[in-house]
Motif scaffolding. Structure first.
Motif, PDB file in Angstrom:
ATOM      1  N   UNK A 145      30.978  11.025  36.254  1.00  0.00           N
ATOM      2  CA  UNK A 145      31.726  11.926  37.143  1.00  0.00           C
ATOM      3  C   UNK A 145      30.773  12.715  38.037  1.00  0.00           C
ATOM      4  N   UNK A 146      29.698  13.228  37.432  1.00  0.00           N
ATOM      5  CA  UNK A 146      28.786  14.100  38.173  1.00  0.00           C
ATOM      6  C   UNK A 146      27.925  13.355  39.181  1.00  0.00           C
ATOM      7  N   UNK A 147      27.745  12.063  38.977  1.00  0.00           N
ATOM      8  CA  UNK A 147      26.848  11.295  39.847  1.00  0.00           C
ATOM      9  C   UNK A 147      27.585  10.396  40.830  1.00  0.00           C
ATOM     10  N   UNK A 148      28.921  10.505  40.906  1.00  0.00           N
ATOM     11  CA  UNK A 148      29.661   9.556  41.751  1.00  0.00           C
ATOM     12  C   UNK A 148      29.775   9.996  43.208  1.00  0.00           C
ATOM     13  N   UNK A 149      29.118  11.101  43.568  1.00  0.00           N
ATOM     14  CA  UNK A 149      29.166  11.552  44.952  1.00  0.00           C
ATOM     15  C   UNK A 149      28.069  10.927  45.790  1.00  0.00           C
ATOM     16  N   UNK A 151      26.044  11.440  49.971  1.00  0.00           N
ATOM     17  CA  UNK A 151      25.478  12.464  50.846  1.00  0.00           C
ATOM     18  C   UNK A 151      26.557  13.459  51.257  1.00  0.00           C
ATOM     19  N   UNK A 152      26.243  14.745  51.152  1.00  0.00           N
ATOM     20  CA  UNK A 152      27.180  15.801  51.518  1.00  0.00           C
ATOM     21  C   UNK A 152      28.099  16.246  50.398  1.00  0.00           C
ATOM     22  N   UNK A 153      27.963  15.676  49.205  1.00  0.00           N
ATOM     23  CA  UNK A 153      28.868  16.037  48.113  1.00  0.00           C
ATOM     24  C   UNK A 153      28.492  17.395  47.518  1.00  0.00           C
ATOM     25  N   UNK A 154      29.509  18.126  47.080  1.00  0.00           N
ATOM     26  CA  UNK A 154      29.329  19.354  46.303  1.00  0.00           C
ATOM     27  C   UNK A 154      29.703  19.022  44.863  1.00  0.00           C
ATOM     28  N   UNK A 155      28.790  19.278  43.936  1.00  0.00           N
ATOM     29  CA  UNK A 155      29.011  18.970  42.524  1.00  0.00           C
ATOM     30  C   UNK A 155      29.300  20.271  41.780  1.00  0.00           C
ATOM     31  N   UNK A 156      30.351  20.245  40.973  1.00  0.00           N
ATOM     32  CA  UNK A 156      30.790  21.431  40.221  1.00  0.00           C
ATOM     33  C   UNK A 156      30.393  21.345  38.757  1.00  0.00           C
ATOM     34  N   UNK A 157      29.809  22.428  38.252  1.00  0.00           N
ATOM     35  CA  UNK A 157      29.583  22.609  36.827  1.00  0.00           C
ATOM     36  C   UNK A 157      29.908  24.041  36.451  1.00  0.00           C
ATOM     37  N   UNK A 158      29.721  24.390  35.189  1.00  0.00           N
ATOM     38  CA  UNK A 158      30.033  25.737  34.709  1.00  0.00           C
ATOM     39  C   UNK A 158      28.911  26.265  33.823  1.00  0.00           C
ATOM     40  N   UNK A 159      28.675  27.554  33.903  1.00  0.00           N
ATOM     41  CA  UNK A 159      27.727  28.224  33.016  1.00  0.00           C
ATOM     42  C   UNK A 159      28.526  29.102  32.055  1.00  0.00           C
ATOM     43  N   UNK A 160      29.317  28.442  31.225  1.00  0.00           N
ATOM     44  CA  UNK A 160      30.233  29.146  30.347  1.00  0.00           C
ATOM     45  C   UNK A 160      31.550  29.354  31.047  1.00  0.00           C
ATOM     46  N   UNK A 161      32.518  28.474  30.808  1.00  0.00           N
ATOM     47  CA  UNK A 161      33.798  28.535  31.498  1.00  0.00           C
ATOM     48  C   UNK A 161      34.708  29.596  30.883  1.00  0.00           C
ATOM     49  N   UNK A 162      35.583  30.136  31.728  1.00  0.00           N
ATOM     50  CA  UNK A 162      36.537  31.150  31.271  1.00  0.00           C
ATOM     51  C   UNK A 162      37.386  30.584  30.133  1.00  0.00           C
ATOM     52  N   UNK A 163      37.473  31.325  29.024  1.00  0.00           N
ATOM     53  CA  UNK A 163      38.370  30.970  27.934  1.00  0.00           C
ATOM     54  C   UNK A 163      37.948  29.782  27.100  1.00  0.00           C
ATOM     55  N   UNK A 164      36.688  29.322  27.222  1.00  0.00           N
ATOM     56  CA  UNK A 164      36.234  28.162  26.456  1.00  0.00           C
ATOM     57  C   UNK A 164      34.921  28.491  25.760  1.00  0.00           C
ATOM     58  N   UNK A 165      34.730  27.897  24.592  1.00  0.00           N
ATOM     59  CA  UNK A 165      33.473  28.066  23.885  1.00  0.00           C
ATOM     60  C   UNK A 165      32.346  27.452  24.714  1.00  0.00           C
ATOM     61  N   UNK A 166      31.166  28.066  24.675  1.00  0.00           N
ATOM     62  CA  UNK A 166      30.063  27.523  25.456  1.00  0.00           C
ATOM     63  C   UNK A 166      29.670  26.160  24.919  1.00  0.00           C
ATOM     64  N   UNK A 167      29.569  25.198  25.817  1.00  0.00           N
ATOM     65  CA  UNK A 167      29.166  23.841  25.465  1.00  0.00           C
ATOM     66  C   UNK A 167      27.936  23.491  26.290  1.00  0.00           C
ATOM     67  N   UNK A 168      26.778  23.235  25.666  1.00  0.00           N
ATOM     68  CA  UNK A 168      25.539  22.999  26.423  1.00  0.00           C
ATOM     69  C   UNK A 168      25.446  21.632  27.079  1.00  0.00           C
ATOM     70  N   UNK A 169      26.526  20.859  27.060  1.00  0.00           N
ATOM     71  CA  UNK A 169      26.485  19.521  27.627  1.00  0.00           C
ATOM     72  C   UNK A 169      25.989  19.513  29.064  1.00  0.00           C
ATOM     73  N   UNK A 170      26.489  20.419  29.902  1.00  0.00           N
ATOM     74  CA  UNK A 170      26.123  20.410  31.314  1.00  0.00           C
ATOM     75  C   UNK A 170      24.616  20.543  31.489  1.00  0.00           C
ATOM     76  N   UNK A 171      24.022  21.517  30.812  1.00  0.00           N
ATOM     77  CA  UNK A 171      22.582  21.714  30.941  1.00  0.00           C
ATOM     78  C   UNK A 171      21.804  20.521  30.393  1.00  0.00           C
ATOM     79  N   UNK A 172      22.322  19.867  29.370  1.00  0.00           N
ATOM     80  CA  UNK A 172      21.597  18.756  28.745  1.00  0.00           C
ATOM     81  C   UNK A 172      21.596  17.500  29.616  1.00  0.00           C
ATOM     82  N   UNK A 173      22.573  17.364  30.507  1.00  0.00           N
ATOM     83  CA  UNK A 173      22.601  16.173  31.367  1.00  0.00           C
ATOM     84  C   UNK A 173      22.224  16.497  32.818  1.00  0.00           C
ATOM     85  N   UNK A 174      22.019  17.777  33.108  1.00  0.00           N
ATOM     86  CA  UNK A 174      21.785  18.208  34.482  1.00  0.00           C
ATOM     87  C   UNK A 174      20.576  17.501  35.101  1.00  0.00           C
TER      88      UNK A 174
END
Length: 249
Positions: A145-149, A151-174
Motif C-alpha cells: 500500500x505504502x509503495x504503490x504511488x 511521482x507526486x504521491x503523498x504517503x500517509x502514516x501515523x505516529x500514534x493514531x487517535x483511539x488506537x494502541x501504538x503499533x510500531x509497524x509504520x516505523x519498522x517498514x518506513x
C-alpha cells in the motif's frame, strides 16, 4: 513525493519515525492534532527547529464534513483556528497546510479553511494502512500500500493514531518504503516543497537530538534508535501477530 504522518498521540511513535527520517535523511512532514501539540510541546518545537514542516490537523480530530453538517460553519472554523492558536501559543512554527481528519472535506470546508489562512488542503494517494485493525491483513500488504504511488504521491502514516494502541509497524517498514521510492528515482521531499516552496534545510544533528527522551522520569535523555525491520518470515503476518498479540495465520 512526500511522506506525511498524522495524529501524534505517541511520543515513542513520533521519535521512532523521526529516527528513521534521520537515518535515511528524509524531510518528512507532520500533521499532529492540537492535543499532540499540547502533550509534547518541547518535542514539536525541537522538530520544527530542526527544519521539519508541521501542518494543521485540527483541534479535535473530528470529521470536518460531519462537523459542518451538525454544528455549522463556525464549528469548522473553530476546529482549524484553535489548532493554529495552540501552535502559536506553544511557540511551534507551522506551515499553512491542512490535513482534514479522516480525509473528509468538501468545497465548503475548504473555503472555510482558505478564509482563515490555510493555503493547501491535502490528503494522500498512498498509505501505510496503519489504522487498519492490528490483526488483519499482512505487513507485506501494508508495505505494498505504502509503495504503490508514483511521482507526486503523498504517503500517509501515523505516529500514534487517535483511539488506537501504538503499533510500531509504520516505523519498522518506513526505511524499506523510502528505499523503494528511491530505487525508482522518486525523491522524498517536504510536502510544502512539493507544492513549490524552497527545499527545506534540515539540521540532522538537531533532528537526532529531538529523537532523545529520558529513559526514566527525571533521567538523562537517551536517543531513540530507528526500529529494526521485520524479519522476512514476519511479512506474511499481521502487525499484531508479529507482535504476539494476535493469533498467527
Amino acid at each position: 513525493m512526500a511522506f506525511t504522518f498524522d495524529d501524534g498521540m505517541s511520543g515513542r511513535g513520533i521519535r521512532e519515525i523521526l529516527a528513521v527520517a534521520v537515518a535515511e535523511h528524509v524531510p518528512v512532514t507532520f500533521f499532529p492534532t492540537a492535543g499532540s501539540l499540547r502533550k509534547f510541546p518541547e518535542l514539536w518545537r525541537e522538530i520544527a527547529d530542526a527544519g521539519f514542516a508541521i501542518g494543521n490537523h485540527t483541534a479535535g480530530h473530528r470529521s470536518l464534513t460531519n462537523l459542518l453538517a451538525t454544528e455549522g460553519e463556525a464549528a469548522v472554523k473553530t476546529a482549524i483556528v484553535a489548532w493554529t492558536s495552540t501552535a502559536a501559543e506553544l511557540g511551534i512554527p507551522t506551515i499553512p497546510f491542512l490535513r482534514p481528519p479522516f480525509g473528509e472535506h468538501s468545497r465548503t470546508t475548504d473555503a472555510i479553511a482558505l478564509a482563515v489562512g490555510i493555503r493547501q488542503v491535502v490528503n494522500w494517494g498512498a498509505t501505510f494502512a496503519d489504522t487498519a485493525p492490528r490483526c488483519s491483513g499482512t505487513i507485506a500488504g501494508r508495505i505494498a500500500h505504502a509503495t504503490n504511488g508514483g511521482q507526486g504521491v503523498v504517503v500517509l502514516g501515523h505516529t500514534g493514531a487517535i483511539g488506537r494502541a501504538y503499533e510500531p509497524m509504520t516505523a519498522r517498514v518506513f526505511a524499506e518504503v523510502v528505499r523503494s521510492y528511491r530505487k525508482r528515482r522518486i525523491t522524498p521531499v517536504s510536502l510544502d516543497t512539493m507544492y513549490g516552496a524552497p527545499p527545506r534545510r534540515i539540521d540532522w544533528a538537531l533532528a537526532a537530538h529531538a529523537t532523545s527522551a529520558p529513559a526514566v522520569a527525571g533521567g538523562p535523555r537517551v536517543p531513540t534508535a530507528a526500529p529494526k525491520p521485520y524479519p522476512r518470515a514476519a511479512l506474511s503476518m499481521s502487525p499484531g501477530a508479529a507482535a504476539h498479540v494476535c493469533p498467527a495465520p
